[in-house]
Scaffold this active site. Structure first.
Site, mmCIF file in Angstrom:
data_model
loop_
_atom_site.group_PDB
_atom_site.id
_atom_site.type_symbol
_atom_site.label_atom_id
_atom_site.label_comp_id
_atom_site.label_asym_id
_atom_site.label_seq_id
_atom_site.Cartn_x
_atom_site.Cartn_y
_atom_site.Cartn_z
ATOM 1 N N GLU A 140 32.565 28.529 34.177
ATOM 2 C CA GLU A 140 33.377 29.623 33.632
ATOM 3 C C GLU A 140 34.858 29.267 33.620
ATOM 4 O O GLU A 140 35.447 29.026 34.677
ATOM 5 C CB GLU A 140 33.199 30.898 34.462
ATOM 6 C CG GLU A 140 34.034 32.051 33.937
ATOM 7 C CD GLU A 140 34.062 33.254 34.859
ATOM 8 O OE1 GLU A 140 34.425 34.353 34.390
ATOM 9 O OE2 GLU A 140 33.722 33.112 36.053
ATOM 10 N N GLU A 182 32.090 42.970 34.776
ATOM 11 C CA GLU A 182 32.992 42.475 35.814
ATOM 12 C C GLU A 182 34.384 43.040 35.559
ATOM 13 O O GLU A 182 35.284 42.337 35.107
ATOM 14 C CB GLU A 182 33.028 40.948 35.843
ATOM 15 C CG GLU A 182 33.749 40.421 37.086
ATOM 16 C CD GLU A 182 33.904 38.906 37.088
ATOM 17 O OE1 GLU A 182 33.412 38.272 38.041
ATOM 18 O OE2 GLU A 182 34.509 38.366 36.147
#
Length: 275
Positions: free
Chosen positions: A151, A250
């Site tokens: 990520e 998130e």
């Protein structure tokens, strides 16, 4: 078009329930979620978490490798020179938790540029370490039929020293490693801050993407909070492009988590219920 499948990020959502992940799992299930993700579950025994998830009727679909020595400023070890052994030990722990929890994906955190070093001066060495560790991780994960994710985390607002900070950099490393069980994690919050142009970037990189996360920019609130991103459009784009992975929530709720889920309830209602 298949509807999107949303995962409650238990490191960010349902903090009203206290720090125990078991309580957050129950709260997520009551809110309608079928799956959840968590950054670092390691403070609670894996068997205990597995029992709590089963009792709540949820499946965990993503966890991170351990961050390393947080007291020394570490946030992942995958690309950090000299920390290869610690990365591999943390990977074994993450895999053990994933096995116990039935969790199919592990985020292989790259980590930060070492204190006092210039990014440009250490970039080549850090990439070499990351490539080596990713190849090792791919082999370890393959034995358990798990997927590894990398990520990019923005270095403009969130973490100026994070090594992996753009989708272009992450995609180039994945192509260099060339392992089918390693995929790209698309966090729209980070991608928008680093480069914007989300429609073109999503189209370009989606073939590499294994997981998506969402939060509004710049305050990292709910998708329907004020900000730069048009999430109804982006959700429709993912559907039209045939994305079938999970979408992690998130974000930082502006208030009570449940009260801030109106955007998700509206999505579910438009698609016939939770997916």
């Amino acid at each position: 078009m298949a509807p999107l499948r949303f995962a409650a990020n238990l490191s960010w959502l349902f903090s009203e329930q206290g720090p125990a992940l078991s309580a957050r799992l129950e709260a997520a299930a009551r809110a309608g979620f079928k799956v959840a993700e968590v950054a670092w579950p390691y403070a609670e025994p894996a068997a205990q978490l597995a029992a709590a998830a089963q009792a709540a009727g949820l499946r965990l679909v993503l966890l991170n490798t351990p961050p390393g020595a947080t007291d020394l400023g570490e946030l992942g070890l995958g690309a950090v020179p000299g920390r290869q052994d610690a990365f591999r030990e943390g990977l074994e722990l993450a895999v053990a938790y994933a096995r116990e929890l039935g969790c199919p994906q592990v985020h292989l955190m790259a980590g930060r540029v070492p204190q006092g070093a210039e990014r440009a001066a250490v970039a080549r060495d850090m990439e070499a370490v990351f490539v080596e560790n990713l190849r090792h991780a791919s082999d370890v994960l393959a034995r358990e039929n798990l997927v590894g994710l990398v990520e990019p985390i923005n270095s403009r607002l969130t973490d100026p020293r994070y090594f992996l900070d753009t989708p272009e950099q992450a995609a180039a490393i994945l192509r260099r490693v060339d392992r089918p069980n390693l995929r790209l994690q698309l966090d729209m919050f980070h991608w928008q801050i680093m480069g914007g142009n989300l429609t073109a970037n999503i189209r370009a990189f989606l073939p590499l993407v294994g997981h998506v996360q969402v939060a509004q920019v710049p305050d990292r609130g709910e998708p329907d909070s004020p900000g730069e991103l048009n999430f109804p459009y982006l959700f429709q784009l993912l559907e039209e492009l045939g994305y079938t992975g999970y979408v992690g929530c998130e974000y930082r709720p502006r208030g009570d988590t449940n009260e801030g889920l109106g955007w998700l309830r509206a999505y579910w209602e438009s698609r016939g219920g939770p997916c």
